[in-house]
Design a protein around this motif. Sequence first.
Motif, PDB file in Angstrom:
ATOM      1  N   ARG A   1       0.835  -1.270  -0.239  1.00  0.00           N
ATOM      2  CA  ARG A   1      -0.127   0.104  -0.249  1.00  0.00           C
ATOM      3  C   ARG A   1       0.670   1.471   0.429  1.00  0.00           C
ATOM      4  O   ARG A   1       0.618   2.207  -0.364  1.00  0.00           O
ATOM      5  N   ASP A   2       1.971   1.395   0.720  1.00  0.00           N
ATOM      6  CA  ASP A   2       3.153   2.269   0.788  1.00  0.00           C
ATOM      7  C   ASP A   2       3.558   2.532  -0.685  1.00  0.00           C
ATOM      8  O   ASP A   2       3.184   4.220  -1.244  1.00  0.00           O
ATOM      9  N   VAL A   3       4.076   1.857  -1.404  1.00  0.00           N
ATOM     10  CA  VAL A   3       4.387   1.907  -2.317  1.00  0.00           C
ATOM     11  C   VAL A   3       3.182   2.122  -3.819  1.00  0.00           C
ATOM     12  O   VAL A   3       3.842   3.180  -4.438  1.00  0.00           O
ATOM     13  N   ILE A   4       1.839   1.835  -3.625  1.00  0.00           N
ATOM     14  CA  ILE A   4       0.955   1.852  -4.363  1.00  0.00           C
ATOM     15  C   ILE A   4       0.698   4.166  -3.818  1.00  0.00           C
ATOM     16  O   ILE A   4       0.683   4.556  -5.037  1.00  0.00           O
ATOM     17  N   GLU A   5       0.333   4.355  -2.886  1.00  0.00           N
ATOM     18  CA  GLU A   5       0.029   5.348  -2.248  1.00  0.00           C
ATOM     19  C   GLU A   5       1.511   6.288  -3.263  1.00  0.00           C
ATOM     20  O   GLU A   5       0.995   7.552  -3.712  1.00  0.00           O
ATOM     21  N   SER A   6       2.372   6.076  -3.251  1.00  0.00           N
ATOM     22  CA  SER A   6       3.704   6.724  -3.440  1.00  0.00           C
ATOM     23  C   SER A   6       3.791   7.155  -4.939  1.00  0.00           C
ATOM     24  O   SER A   6       3.936   8.001  -5.876  1.00  0.00           O
ATOM     25  N   ALA A   7       3.561   5.718  -5.869  1.00  0.00           N
ATOM     26  CA  ALA A   7       2.928   5.630  -7.312  1.00  0.00           C
ATOM     27  C   ALA A   7       2.592   6.692  -7.708  1.00  0.00           C
ATOM     28  O   ALA A   7       2.139   7.679  -8.755  1.00  0.00           O
ATOM     29  N   LYS A   8       0.721   6.547  -6.638  1.00  0.00           N
ATOM     30  CA  LYS A   8      -0.405   7.587  -6.977  1.00  0.00           C
ATOM     31  C   LYS A   8       0.187   9.666  -6.970  1.00  0.00           C
ATOM     32  O   LYS A   8       0.214   9.623  -7.625  1.00  0.00           O
TER      33      LYS A   8
END
Length: 425
Positions: free
Chosen positions: A82-89
């Motif tokens: 989830r942290d990586v996905i938020e960073s990607a966003k």
Amino acid sequence: MPNIPLAERLRPRTLDEYIGQEHLVGRNGVFRKFFETGNVPSFILWGPPGVGKTTLAKIVATQLERPFFTLSAVTSGVKEVRDVIESAKRQRFFDAKPPFLFIDEIHRFNKSQQDSLLGAVEQGVVTLIGATTENPSFEVISPLLSRCQVYTLHPMEDADLQRLLDRALTTDAELRARDIEVRETAALFKFSGGDARKLLNILEILVGASEGKITLTDRYVTECLQQNIALYDKNGEQHYDVISAFIKSVRGSDPNAAIYYLARMLAGGEEPRFIARRLVILASEDIGLANPNALLLANACFDTVHKIGMPEARITLAETTIYLATSPKSNSAYMAINRALAQVGHDTNNRPVPLHLRNAPTRLMEREGYGKGYKYAHDYEGNFAELEFMPQGLEGTRFYEPNTGNAQEAKIAERIHALWKEKYR
């Protein structure tokens, strides 16, 4: 930089430097089209270790100049995903192409971890690239798998290994500084097993084993590696052939061959839990109802291996391997569920459950006939009441065929016949 491993020093940076997998990276390969169009779907790279899965993923991201996030399924959980996905966003602007999210050993992600990826992949927040040595059909959840293309990578051919060896000897500064003569390559390629990284690791060991001129012959390679087997294989990157031979030896009831291949895997540093997991699968798929205790022992083996680890786990693995190899075999349950799934898969009738088998929790359902005519088995002699349990149109269909070649299932067959007479003959 002498501390950087040879395999990392020689890692290809472009598709033109990449060796092998011509069906993917050749002139008409799909990865060439990725660079021509810029359109890359989420995909999974499936193949044995050391054939360039991680390298290919990095090349795609580098040549398309898109952000590249990396997660290891061994060390990452749902929070890290989830942290990586938020960073990607946060890094994506307007209509820019989504960044890549590379997950190494994606088969090690459990269902909840894989579920946490679904939304981001569906919404195009990230383009997923997974790498796995396991069959994705069995290890990746269906919703995620359906959104990914699967590309299969093959072990490297001798010609590919020769190209890699030539490149190493001619382009790497440290190897060029040594006087290396290659007279024979058969043993070198055999020990590499189609694994590029293993070839380069072996080459480093051979070069580091002596000073001065080095003459690579089959004898020198064999003698050197016999002294350093733990070094060149310490990551457990056994070729699929050894794993396959182990499984087939247990299935084929040869305890001696099974123990031999078990020793090969353990000596090479294979993860003991990986082997224990295979034993659980073998107990279900290949022994099954011929000896139900096999599954109990295999599960106990898995728990024990997890608790005690190596080197003691080798004893538990050996005990279970011998037990399963010498046990009677039956795949009747495996075949039964496959037949039933095939029936369900092509049966478009959505057959209603017979009324007498339905519960009637409300008066309306009771008036509609739900549960009417059901016979409670324990109210009858022998705890059996003849009743139709199949939906209409499937009466008498047999999915389970007892393997009467072993005593356990012969008894099951006798009981089925005694209860159902001619129905399931």
